[in-house]
Design an enzyme around this catalytic site. Structure first.
Site, PDB file in Angstrom:
ATOM      1  N   GLY A 211     -10.617   3.929   0.848  1.00 49.96           N
ATOM      2  CA  GLY A 211     -11.425   4.778   1.733  1.00 49.96           C
ATOM      3  C   GLY A 211     -12.691   4.131   2.244  1.00 49.96           C
TER       4      GLY A 211
ATOM      5  N   HIS B  38      -5.660 -21.596  10.337  1.00 49.46           N
ATOM      6  CA  HIS B  38      -7.023 -22.002   9.976  1.00 49.46           C
ATOM      7  C   HIS B  38      -7.795 -20.847   9.329  1.00 49.46           C
ATOM      8  CE1 HIS B  38     -11.117 -23.338   9.877  1.00 49.46           C
ATOM      9  NE2 HIS B  38     -11.418 -22.191  10.453  1.00 49.46           N
TER      10      HIS B  38
ATOM     11  N   CYS C 227     -13.403 -28.333   7.034  1.00 55.34           N
ATOM     12  CA  CYS C 227     -12.147 -27.701   6.617  1.00 55.34           C
ATOM     13  C   CYS C 227     -11.042 -28.738   6.540  1.00 55.34           C
ATOM     14  CB  CYS C 227     -11.764 -26.595   7.600  1.00 55.34           C
ATOM     15  SG  CYS C 227     -10.185 -25.785   7.220  1.00 55.34           S
TER      16      CYS C 227
ATOM     17  N   ASP D 255       0.862  -1.184   0.000  1.00 52.03           N
ATOM     18  CA  ASP D 255       0.000   0.000   0.000  1.00 52.03           C
ATOM     19  C   ASP D 255       0.899   1.235   0.000  1.00 52.03           C
ATOM     20  OD1 ASP D 255       1.001   0.180   2.556  1.00 52.03           O
ATOM     21  OD2 ASP D 255      -0.916  -0.057   3.567  1.00 52.03           O
ATOM     22  N   SER D 256       0.295   2.413  -0.110  1.00 60.02           N
ATOM     23  CA  SER D 256       1.094   3.628  -0.316  1.00 60.02           C
ATOM     24  C   SER D 256       1.599   4.226   0.986  1.00 60.02           C
ATOM     25  CB  SER D 256       0.236   4.670  -1.022  1.00 60.02           C
ATOM     26  OG  SER D 256      -0.785   5.127  -0.139  1.00 60.02           O
ATOM     27  N   GLY D 257       1.104   3.735   2.115  1.00 57.63           N
ATOM     28  CA  GLY D 257       1.426   4.350   3.399  1.00 57.63           C
ATOM     29  C   GLY D 257       0.389   5.370   3.818  1.00 57.63           C
ATOM     30  N   GLY D 258      -0.416   5.812   2.855  1.00 53.56           N
ATOM     31  CA  GLY D 258      -1.415   6.849   3.139  1.00 53.56           C
ATOM     32  C   GLY D 258      -2.398   6.434   4.222  1.00 53.56           C
TER      33      GLY D 258
ATOM     34  N   CYS E  34      -7.781 -28.029   6.422  1.00 55.63           N
ATOM     35  CA  CYS E  34      -6.482 -27.436   6.759  1.00 55.63           C
ATOM     36  C   CYS E  34      -5.748 -28.292   7.779  1.00 55.63           C
ATOM     37  CB  CYS E  34      -6.632 -25.993   7.231  1.00 55.63           C
ATOM     38  SG  CYS E  34      -6.957 -25.794   9.003  1.00 55.63           S
TER      39      CYS E  34
ATOM     40  N   CYS F  60      -7.342 -28.288  11.345  1.00 58.07           N
ATOM     41  CA  CYS F  60      -8.585 -29.046  11.509  1.00 58.07           C
ATOM     42  C   CYS F  60      -8.365 -30.554  11.348  1.00 58.07           C
ATOM     43  CB  CYS F  60      -9.638 -28.538  10.528  1.00 58.07           C
ATOM     44  SG  CYS F  60     -10.149 -26.844  10.908  1.00 58.07           S
TER      45      CYS F  60
ATOM     46  N   GLN G 216     -11.130   7.530  -4.599  1.00 52.22           N
ATOM     47  CA  GLN G 216     -11.623   7.981  -3.295  1.00 52.22           C
ATOM     48  C   GLN G 216     -12.959   8.700  -3.507  1.00 52.22           C
ATOM     49  OE1 GLN G 216     -10.598   7.380  -0.237  1.00 52.22           O
ATOM     50  NE2 GLN G 216      -8.568   6.480  -0.532  1.00 52.22           N
TER      51      GLN G 216
ATOM     52  N   ASP H 265      -8.064  -7.482   0.295  1.00 55.86           N
ATOM     53  CA  ASP H 265      -7.192  -7.789   1.425  1.00 55.86           C
ATOM     54  C   ASP H 265      -7.925  -7.374   2.686  1.00 55.86           C
ATOM     55  OD1 ASP H 265      -6.619  -4.756   0.926  1.00 55.86           O
ATOM     56  OD2 ASP H 265      -5.800  -5.176   2.915  1.00 55.86           O
TER      57      ASP H 265
HETATM   58 ZN   LIG Z   1      -9.184 -25.483   9.300  1.00 55.01          ZN
END
Ligand SMILES: [Zn+2]
Length: 402
Positions: free
Chosen positions: A249, A368, A337, A91-94, A339, A342, A222, A299
């Protein structure tokens, strides 16, 4: 071009795509785990690879303060420094300057702010944000923008949006002049193979493509919660011209229906053939919904931050693992799940680790939650490929467990 984006299938507004960056081929829609300080807190890089993470996010503000851009640059950029050879976005830091600094001073030139670590004074401008992000060397970097606070009046939203548009032009100008200074640029172009039906496709023939081995700069829309200003910001940002566009934003305290309304209104004005990145959202249900609306990249700190507080997302709803009801529960955290957490551990053990404040609790909980988010997006991609709707893919729920 230093990235390529192709759309492999659509269903309604949703798109299944392939984003080719210098370090990885990324299937979209994608969820990008947040690695604020060059680390996804508690999860080693080899586990991220096992989770099939193709792209990570780093925060310029934090890395600029510690360990410093020059240190990272000399060690090969973020890829070399953190031993991660897949894709990275910074990201830009903004956003951090605005969210972590009450004493900041904003002028047309840029933002003066104090470090949250030691109170020292620093200055970010579009040019210095680009310089920092080129030094960090992520595959995709972001224009320097002002994140308008919520609530804000219309005049404030307009002034802020207009400055962001001027900062976008300055960001692009600096980036174009300096993009070849990226720390991992050792050859002028690179070759990779991608199946013509997208990275998901099994039966299509691989083809070889050439890309310039440089970074890509995305613009950010924005305009606060005002739909007219969002439209104007989108049109102005697209006119400047970037290989991808972000909606910034949002998730700043507004009601979720407003977030959704702004996203929908903004997407309409972003080019259909370029990647669209919605910054900083959301729950598993929300990311599935936004993907259904045509967002390609997202994200959020939610899965990792919630995990560290013992809040786990499962196919049966949210689980607060600290609760006494799990103290003797022999079952897996989420029976649906696959993973490594789990498959191996009981709810009783996870509850014990959390109650005893063991470091392993944070590691397992984060693995998880990330796995659940990544699986959510895998299901979304699968349903677009099969031609199903994506609004409510089965198994995605963030309602509290009954
Ligand atoms: Zn899991």
């Amino acid at each position: 071009m230093s990235i390529q984006f192709q759309i492999d299938a659509t269903r309604g507004s949703a798109r299944l795509g392939t984003l080719i960056t210098p370090h990885a081929v990324v299937e979209t829609p994608i969820f990008m785990p947040v690695g604020t300080l060059g680390s996804v807190k508690g999860v080693p890089q080899d586990l991220l690879e096992e989770l099939r993470v193709q792209i990570l996010l780093g925060n310029t503000y934090h890395l600029y303060l510690r360990p410093g851009v020059e240190t990272v640059r000399r060690l090969g950029g973020l890829h070399g420094f953190m031993a991660w050879d897949r894709a990275i976005l910074t990201d830009s830091g903004g956003f951090q300057v605005f969210s972590l600094n009450e004493l900041r001073k904003v002028t047309e030139e840029g933002v003066t702010f104090r470090s949250h670590l030691d109170g020292s004074s620093h200055f970010f401008s579009p040019e210095s944000s680009m310089e920092a992000q080129i030094g960090l060397g992520a595959d995709i970097i972001m224009a320097f923008d002002e994140c308008t606070e919520f609530p804000a009046d219309r005049e404030r939203m307009r002034t802020s949006m207009e400055m962001t548009a001027r900062w976008a032009e300055r960001s692009k100008e600096y980036f174009e002049e300096h993009k070849n200074e990226v720390p991992w640029k050792t050859v002028s172009s690179f070759e990779f193979q991608v199946s013509s039906g997208g990275a998901d496709a099994r039966n299509s023939k691989p083809e070889t493509r050439n890309l310039d081995r440089t970074q890509s700069l995305f613009g950010i829309v924005q305009g606060g919660m005002d739909l007219e200003l969002r439209k104007e910001s989108a049109l102005r940002t697209v006119e400047i011209g970037f290989p991808g566009y972000a909606i910034g934003g949002l998730s700043v305290g507004e009601p979720r229906e407003v977030t959704r309304e702004v996203v929908e209104a903004t997407l309409e004005y972003l080019p259909a053939d370029q990647p669209r990145y919605l910054m900083g959202v959301g729950t598993p249900e929300e990311i599935a919904t936004y993907a259904g609306m045509g967002v390609d990249m997202m994200d959020c700190v939610l899965p990792t931050r919630a995990a560290r507080h013992g809040l786990l997302f499962t196919s049966e709803g949210k689980v607060s693992i600290k609760q006494a009801r799990y103290a003797a529960d022999p079952g897996p955290l989420d029976p649906a799940c696959g993973c490594r957490v789990c498959r191996r551990y009981s709810r009783a053990y996870l509850r014990h680790l959390y109650a005893a404040n063991e470091v392993l609790a944070q590691v397992l909980n984060t693995v998880h939650n990330l796995s659940f988010y990544l699986d959510t997006m895998r299901r979304v991609r699968h349903s677009i490929r099969l031609g199903e709707g994506t609004r409510s893919p089965s198994g995605v729920s963030s309602q509290p467990k009954p």
